[in-house]
Design a protein around this motif. Sequence first.
Motif, PDB file in Angstrom:
ATOM      1  N   SER A 127       0.836  -1.194   0.000  1.00  0.00           N
ATOM      2  CA  SER A 127       0.000   0.000   0.000  1.00  0.00           C
ATOM      3  C   SER A 127       0.873   1.247   0.000  1.00  0.00           C
ATOM      4  CB  SER A 127      -0.889   0.035   1.246  1.00  0.00           C
ATOM      5  OG  SER A 127      -1.672  -1.123   1.365  1.00  0.00           O
ATOM      6  N   LEU A 128       0.344   2.311  -0.579  1.00  0.00           N
ATOM      7  CA  LEU A 128       0.949   3.631  -0.456  1.00  0.00           C
ATOM      8  C   LEU A 128       0.035   4.468   0.428  1.00  0.00           C
ATOM      9  CD1 LEU A 128       2.085   4.330  -4.139  1.00  0.00           C
ATOM     10  CD2 LEU A 128       3.512   3.593  -2.208  1.00  0.00           C
ATOM     11  N   PRO A 129       0.581   5.212   1.384  1.00  0.00           N
ATOM     12  CA  PRO A 129      -0.270   6.024   2.263  1.00  0.00           C
ATOM     13  C   PRO A 129      -1.113   7.017   1.466  1.00  0.00           C
ATOM     14  CG  PRO A 129       1.980   5.925   3.099  1.00  0.00           C
ATOM     15  CD  PRO A 129       2.007   5.321   1.724  1.00  0.00           C
ATOM     16  N   ARG A 130      -2.360   7.170   1.848  1.00  0.00           N
ATOM     17  CA  ARG A 130      -3.249   8.114   1.155  1.00  0.00           C
ATOM     18  C   ARG A 130      -2.720   9.536   1.244  1.00  0.00           C
ATOM     19  NH1 ARG A 130      -6.919  10.934   4.083  1.00  0.00           N
ATOM     20  NH2 ARG A 130      -8.599  10.681   2.575  1.00  0.00           N
ATOM     21  N   ASP A 131      -1.967   9.842   2.326  1.00  0.00           N
ATOM     22  CA  ASP A 131      -1.437  11.188   2.517  1.00  0.00           C
ATOM     23  C   ASP A 131       0.019  11.309   2.083  1.00  0.00           C
ATOM     24  OD1 ASP A 131      -3.870  11.976   3.520  1.00  0.00           O
ATOM     25  OD2 ASP A 131      -3.272  11.873   5.618  1.00  0.00           O
ATOM     26  N   LEU A 132       0.515  10.344   1.297  1.00  0.00           N
ATOM     27  CA  LEU A 132       1.892  10.384   0.820  1.00  0.00           C
ATOM     28  C   LEU A 132       2.127  11.651   0.000  1.00  0.00           C
ATOM     29  CD1 LEU A 132       4.549   8.654   0.569  1.00  0.00           C
ATOM     30  CD2 LEU A 132       3.618   7.867  -1.630  1.00  0.00           C
ATOM     31  N   LEU A 133       3.188  12.393   0.313  1.00  0.00           N
ATOM     32  CA  LEU A 133       3.520  13.593  -0.454  1.00  0.00           C
ATOM     33  C   LEU A 133       4.181  13.181  -1.767  1.00  0.00           C
ATOM     34  CD1 LEU A 133       4.861  16.068   2.259  1.00  0.00           C
ATOM     35  CD2 LEU A 133       2.727  16.215   0.980  1.00  0.00           C
ATOM     36  N   VAL A 134       3.581  13.586  -2.871  1.00  0.00           N
ATOM     37  CA  VAL A 134       4.059  13.189  -4.193  1.00  0.00           C
ATOM     38  C   VAL A 134       3.970  14.368  -5.151  1.00  0.00           C
ATOM     39  CG1 VAL A 134       3.428  10.753  -3.965  1.00  0.00           C
ATOM     40  CG2 VAL A 134       1.740  12.394  -4.816  1.00  0.00           C
ATOM     41  N   ASP A 135       4.659  14.233  -6.267  1.00  0.00           N
ATOM     42  CA  ASP A 135       4.539  15.202  -7.351  1.00  0.00           C
ATOM     43  C   ASP A 135       3.447  14.727  -8.291  1.00  0.00           C
ATOM     44  OD1 ASP A 135       6.685  16.967  -6.586  1.00  0.00           O
ATOM     45  OD2 ASP A 135       8.083  15.408  -7.237  1.00  0.00           O
ATOM     46  N   ILE A 136       2.363  15.478  -8.370  1.00  0.00           N
ATOM     47  CA  ILE A 136       1.258  15.147  -9.273  1.00  0.00           C
ATOM     48  C   ILE A 136       1.458  15.935 -10.559  1.00  0.00           C
ATOM     49  CG2 ILE A 136      -1.240  15.135  -9.585  1.00  0.00           C
ATOM     50  CD1 ILE A 136      -1.573  15.010  -6.589  1.00  0.00           C
ATOM     51  N   PRO A 137       1.586  15.265 -11.697  1.00  0.00           N
ATOM     52  CA  PRO A 137       1.870  15.986 -12.947  1.00  0.00           C
ATOM     53  C   PRO A 137       0.667  16.782 -13.449  1.00  0.00           C
ATOM     54  CG  PRO A 137       1.501  13.656 -13.387  1.00  0.00           C
ATOM     55  CD  PRO A 137       1.518  13.801 -11.897  1.00  0.00           C
ATOM     56  N   ALA A 138       0.942  17.733 -14.321  1.00  0.00           N
ATOM     57  CA  ALA A 138      -0.130  18.501 -14.959  1.00  0.00           C
ATOM     58  C   ALA A 138      -1.029  17.547 -15.741  1.00  0.00           C
ATOM     59  CB  ALA A 138       0.462  19.554 -15.878  1.00  0.00           C
ATOM     60  N   PHE A 139      -2.323  17.875 -15.797  1.00  0.00           N
ATOM     61  CA  PHE A 139      -3.299  16.998 -16.438  1.00  0.00           C
ATOM     62  C   PHE A 139      -4.296  17.865 -17.207  1.00  0.00           C
ATOM     63  CE2 PHE A 139      -6.906  13.825 -16.080  1.00  0.00           C
ATOM     64  CZ  PHE A 139      -6.296  12.836 -16.836  1.00  0.00           C
ATOM     65  N   PRO A 140      -4.012  18.148 -18.472  1.00  0.00           N
ATOM     66  CA  PRO A 140      -4.866  19.062 -19.261  1.00  0.00           C
ATOM     67  C   PRO A 140      -6.326  18.645 -19.315  1.00  0.00           C
ATOM     68  CG  PRO A 140      -2.785  18.657 -20.392  1.00  0.00           C
ATOM     69  CD  PRO A 140      -2.821  17.704 -19.233  1.00  0.00           C
ATOM     70  N   ALA A 141      -6.614  17.331 -19.275  1.00  0.00           N
ATOM     71  CA  ALA A 141      -8.001  16.879 -19.399  1.00  0.00           C
ATOM     72  C   ALA A 141      -8.892  17.463 -18.311  1.00  0.00           C
ATOM     73  CB  ALA A 141      -8.068  15.360 -19.369  1.00  0.00           C
ATOM     74  N   SER A 142      -8.332  17.711 -17.126  1.00  0.00           N
ATOM     75  CA  SER A 142      -9.118  18.269 -16.023  1.00  0.00           C
ATOM     76  C   SER A 142      -8.755  19.710 -15.710  1.00  0.00           C
ATOM     77  CB  SER A 142      -8.916  17.425 -14.759  1.00  0.00           C
ATOM     78  OG  SER A 142      -7.593  17.562 -14.269  1.00  0.00           O
ATOM     79  N   GLY A 143      -7.743  20.229 -16.386  1.00  0.00           N
ATOM     80  CA  GLY A 143      -7.307  21.594 -16.122  1.00  0.00           C
ATOM     81  C   GLY A 143      -6.345  21.721 -14.962  1.00  0.00           C
ATOM     82  N   TYR A 144      -5.867  20.586 -14.419  1.00  0.00           N
ATOM     83  CA  TYR A 144      -4.946  20.649 -13.282  1.00  0.00           C
ATOM     84  C   TYR A 144      -3.539  20.981 -13.775  1.00  0.00           C
ATOM     85  CZ  TYR A 144      -2.253  19.226  -9.190  1.00  0.00           C
ATOM     86  OH  TYR A 144      -1.389  19.208  -8.119  1.00  0.00           O
ATOM     87  N   LYS A 145      -2.878  21.928 -13.122  1.00  0.00           N
ATOM     88  CA  LYS A 145      -1.581  22.426 -13.580  1.00  0.00           C
ATOM     89  C   LYS A 145      -0.390  21.726 -12.942  1.00  0.00           C
ATOM     90  CE  LYS A 145      -3.418  27.015 -14.677  1.00  0.00           C
ATOM     91  NZ  LYS A 145      -3.300  28.486 -14.436  1.00  0.00           N
ATOM     92  N   GLY A 146      -0.652  20.792 -12.023  1.00  0.00           N
ATOM     93  CA  GLY A 146       0.434  20.059 -11.402  1.00  0.00           C
ATOM     94  C   GLY A 146       0.878  20.680 -10.095  1.00  0.00           C
ATOM     95  N   GLY A 147       1.476  19.864  -9.220  1.00  0.00           N
ATOM     96  CA  GLY A 147       1.958  20.365  -7.943  1.00  0.00           C
ATOM     97  C   GLY A 147       2.363  19.234  -7.022  1.00  0.00           C
ATOM     98  N   ARG A 148       2.896  19.586  -5.871  1.00  0.00           N
ATOM     99  CA  ARG A 148       3.307  18.599  -4.875  1.00  0.00           C
ATOM    100  C   ARG A 148       2.320  18.634  -3.722  1.00  0.00           C
ATOM    101  NH1 ARG A 148       7.403  15.339  -3.814  1.00  0.00           N
ATOM    102  NH2 ARG A 148       8.005  14.853  -1.663  1.00  0.00           N
TER     103      ARG A 148
END
Length: 374
Positions: A115-136
């Motif tokens: 399992s990976l912790p639900r609150d694990l700090l990660v780099d989430i990449p940008a995702f144009p399909a939803s308009g998300y610009k990415g972040g940690r």
Amino acid sequence: MAHETGARRPRRALLLAALAAVVLVAGGALVVNRLVSDDGPQRRPGPVATTATATPGTAPEPSPTAPPGAGITGPLNLLLVGVDTRVSVPGWEPHSDAVLVLHVPAGLDRAYLFSLPRDLLVDIPAFPASGYKGGRTKLTHAMSYGSRVPGKPKEHRVAQGYELLRSTVSGYTGLRFDAGAVITFGGFDKLVDTLGGVDLYVDERVVSLHRRPDGKHRDPAPSGGGYVGPQMVYEKGQRHLNGWQALDYARQRYIAGGDYARQRHQQQLIRALTAKILDENLARQPDRVQQVVDALGDTLIYAGGPRIVDIAYALGGLSVDRFTPVALPGSGVGKGRAYRGEELKPLGRQFLTALKAGDAEKFLAAHPELRVKN
């Protein structure tokens, strides 16, 4: 939680149902409604005798007379996600309560679940399909940010959210996923009940936040922020759990050990379900597999890859003593008293490196404390 009252309820379930239950354990049900390909279109399962086009981890497509899954040779990586959708709450965004990875090396004779912790700090990449610009930020948010539909704030697409979560987990672990499952609330208890319940060793006393001893949901506190009324208690020892009990037990994280203890309980439950299915050779009965796929409803999205019946059959020869749940140690991250999330300790990151290199068994032999006790 609503229960299906259809005329025919299958009495047995399949291997992948239990493995995918892995995901749902945090709060979902395991039922298959649609197959979502990597290219996006939805497709229903075809005839059992057909096999999917070869993907990484599979051999060339076998002849039509070959058994289901004959072309799957491994290694395989499956991403299993339990999602809280709370569809009754307007505007509620789905977020991943459980993120589990099943790795099956070449030869398909072993499996490692972590399992990976639900609150694990990660780099989430940008995702144009939803308009998300990415972040940690926390891993659980990848599903939320990826599910958004630009211009439609009240609409969310779980399959789309899975794509961003998959990219995030792949970037963090270095693993490429061959298939995955997203499971929501609604039917995990039915899955366990079709198996006649599950026998499990409860390794610590667990008091339920959500359920009363009779299985009914506890009432919300009048002032908000919790629940009131009698609570279901799972005492330490060997127990036989029915569907709602298994789901409830594996969801609890406000216990000694917190979310890491919950991850351990999820893995123990999945191994117990898998053992029951393997002992009865159910994964090698494609008609039963397809029956469950068709009968259990619409609370699971399967994203792949090879079809569920093919993966279930291919893994049907797996011995339960070679199904290894792994606990990755972690700790909280913060600045001062401000909690930001979780991070894996060096030993946990080293396991991921060993897994990717094909050295998981050697690594666990040197670090047996990572094996989850059953």
